[in-house]
Design an enzyme around this catalytic site. Structure first.
Site, short mmCIF file in Angstrom:
data_model
loop_
_atom_site.label_atom_id
_atom_site.label_comp_id
_atom_site.label_asym_id
_atom_site.label_seq_id
_atom_site.Cartn_x
_atom_site.Cartn_y
_atom_site.Cartn_z
N CYS A 1 -27.78 30.53 -6.69
CA CYS A 1 -28.26 29.57 -7.67
C CYS A 1 -28.84 30.33 -8.85
O CYS A 1 -28.95 31.57 -8.81
CB CYS A 1 -29.32 28.64 -7.04
SG CYS A 1 -29.66 27.16 -8.05
N CYS B 1 -31.81 29.05 -10.63
CA CYS B 1 -33.14 28.58 -11.02
C CYS B 1 -34.21 29.67 -10.93
O CYS B 1 -35.14 29.69 -11.74
CB CYS B 1 -33.55 27.36 -10.20
SG CYS B 1 -33.60 27.63 -8.42
N LYS C 1 -27.63 18.02 -0.95
CA LYS C 1 -28.96 18.48 -1.32
C LYS C 1 -29.60 17.39 -2.19
O LYS C 1 -29.12 17.11 -3.29
CB LYS C 1 -28.90 19.80 -2.08
CG LYS C 1 -30.26 20.35 -2.49
CD LYS C 1 -30.09 21.69 -3.19
CE LYS C 1 -31.42 22.26 -3.63
NZ LYS C 1 -31.26 23.56 -4.32
N ARG D 1 -34.68 17.97 -11.66
CA ARG D 1 -33.32 18.31 -11.24
C ARG D 1 -32.54 17.09 -10.74
O ARG D 1 -31.57 17.23 -10.02
CB ARG D 1 -33.39 19.40 -10.16
CG ARG D 1 -33.96 20.69 -10.73
CD ARG D 1 -34.09 21.80 -9.73
NE ARG D 1 -34.65 22.96 -10.42
CZ ARG D 1 -35.45 23.84 -9.86
NH1 ARG D 1 -35.79 23.72 -8.60
NH2 ARG D 1 -35.91 24.87 -10.56
N GLU E 1 -19.83 14.01 -0.97
CA GLU E 1 -20.15 15.38 -1.42
C GLU E 1 -19.70 16.39 -0.37
O GLU E 1 -19.12 17.43 -0.70
CB GLU E 1 -21.65 15.51 -1.68
CG GLU E 1 -22.15 14.83 -2.94
CD GLU E 1 -22.06 15.74 -4.16
OE1 GLU E 1 -21.41 16.80 -4.08
OE2 GLU E 1 -22.64 15.38 -5.20
N LYS F 1 -30.02 18.96 3.14
CA LYS F 1 -31.36 19.39 2.75
C LYS F 1 -32.04 18.29 1.95
O LYS F 1 -31.42 17.78 1.01
CB LYS F 1 -31.26 20.67 1.89
CG LYS F 1 -32.58 21.20 1.38
CD LYS F 1 -32.36 22.42 0.50
CE LYS F 1 -33.70 22.98 -0.01
NZ LYS F 1 -33.51 24.13 -0.91
N SER G 1 -39.69 23.47 2.78
CA SER G 1 -41.05 23.97 2.60
C SER G 1 -42.12 22.90 2.73
O SER G 1 -43.18 23.13 3.33
CB SER G 1 -41.17 24.66 1.24
OG SER G 1 -40.90 23.74 0.18
#
Length: 341
Positions: free
Chosen positions: A123, A125, A198, A220, A236, A251, A277
């Site tokens: 990614c 970011c 995601k 996002r 997806e 996720k 997280s």
């Protein structure tokens, strides 16, 4: 009616002892199911705890041999790497730098333990000055120009020795772009673990502290999925598999177990769930306050993820779970030995 004529099922017969419960248990959690995320940063001698994620650290590359040794000692055989570069720019050049933190980390781990499965997050970011996952054009995230950067990043990870690459950006067409780039560069055997479903989740906050990847403006939701959409998640996943993904990730995990279960029913491929997280931080905070039994809650959570259909679980609890499972196995072995005597 005569009470003697009443009939009902006695489910409790098979719950009377731990031995019986273990014998008929439908879902089993194993250390082989676990993937442990690592946050790799620049510098030397760095082992910095993430304030919002007790027990999780940012590590410099020189710390990886001891970290891998600990993981191996616990039986954990797979890691997922996230990078924190020293310098960021608008084109995320640190992501595909041959000498970037992730490229160095992959080489270090594979030198120390060639058998450790190294998966790399692909990614932008963490590497962009604006914190967004793609190239900005007129203040908007431009999908197609971002694909080239993701492909370059994946190839650089494979060249460094990564066993698997995991595009997480949610740009349309990124799996196809990565697959083509890997094949053209000669990495036809490098598998893709796609973050196929995601969601734009509020559970990512602590991760953005750990990866230093919070967007400088906006959010996002233009590319990550709407949390309300389950059918779209299946589309997806199907699209990513058609484009060349070998395995997929859902996720976050806990709020999306229905998606995990439907994906397991629909697709005959390895499915991972990311116990993210925020999920980790909530359990840790409650445990530190003495409100819950951390061990029982974590094992229940991860067993639930497995029961929903995930064959792999990406989790920050991995080290603790490995220790607990080992303790349980030792206790069972001791009990069996005592019974035999």
């Amino acid at each position: 009616m005569n009470p003697a004529e009443l009939s009902f099922r006695r489910f409790r017969r098979l719950r009377r002892s731990e031995g019986l419960r273990r014998l008929v248990r439908e879902t089993r959690l194993s250390v082989d199911d676990l993937i442990y995320p690592l946050f790799i940063t620049y510098g030397t001698g760095v082992r910095r705890e993430v304030p919002s994620m007790p027990g999780v650290y940012q590590l410099s590359v020189d710390q990886l041999p001891s970290e891998v040794e600990e993981l191996r000692g616990l039986g954990i055989g797979a890691v997922l790497l996230f990078g924190i570069p020293e310098h960021k720019d608008e084109l995320a050049s640190g992501a595909y730098d041959e000498h970037g933190v992730i490229q160095q980390a992959v080489r270090s781990i594979k030198r120390y333990d060639p058998e450790m499965v190294v998966i790399t997050d692909v990614c932008n970011c963490e590497y962009t000055s604006h914190g967004h996952c793609g190239v900005l054009v007129g203040g908007e995230i431009a999908n197609d120009p971002t694909l080239e950067l993701l492909a370059r990043t994946a190839v650089s990870h494979a060249a460094a020795g990564a066993d698997m690459v995991a595009p997480s950006d949610m740009m349309d067409g990124r799996v196809l772009a990565v697959r083509r780039a890997l094949d053209e560069a000669g990495f036809i055997e490098t598998p893709i673990l796609s973050y196929a479903a995601k969601f734009a989740s509020a559970f990512y906050g602590p991760f953005r502290d750990a990866a230093e990847s919070a967007p400088a403006f906006g959010d996002r939701r233009s590319h990550q999925m709407d949390p309300a959409n389950r059918r779209e998640a299946l589309r997806e996943i199907e699209t990513d598999l058609e484009e060349g993904a070998d395995a997929v990730i859902v996720k976050p995990a806990l709020a999306y177990l229905d998606v995990v279960a439907l994906a397991r029913e629909r697709f005959d491929v390895p499915i991972a769930a990311y116990n993210v997280s925020g999920e980790y931080a909530m359990v840790k905070a409650a445990a530190l306050n003495g409100w819950i039994d951390e061990r029982r809650v974590v094992l229940e959570v991860l067993t639930g993820i497995r029961r929903a259909g995930a064959g792999m679980i990406i989790t920050y609890h991995a080290k603790d779970v490995a220790r607990w499972l080992r303790e349980e196995a030792g206790a069972e072995a001791t009990a069996l030995l005592a019974a035999e005597r």
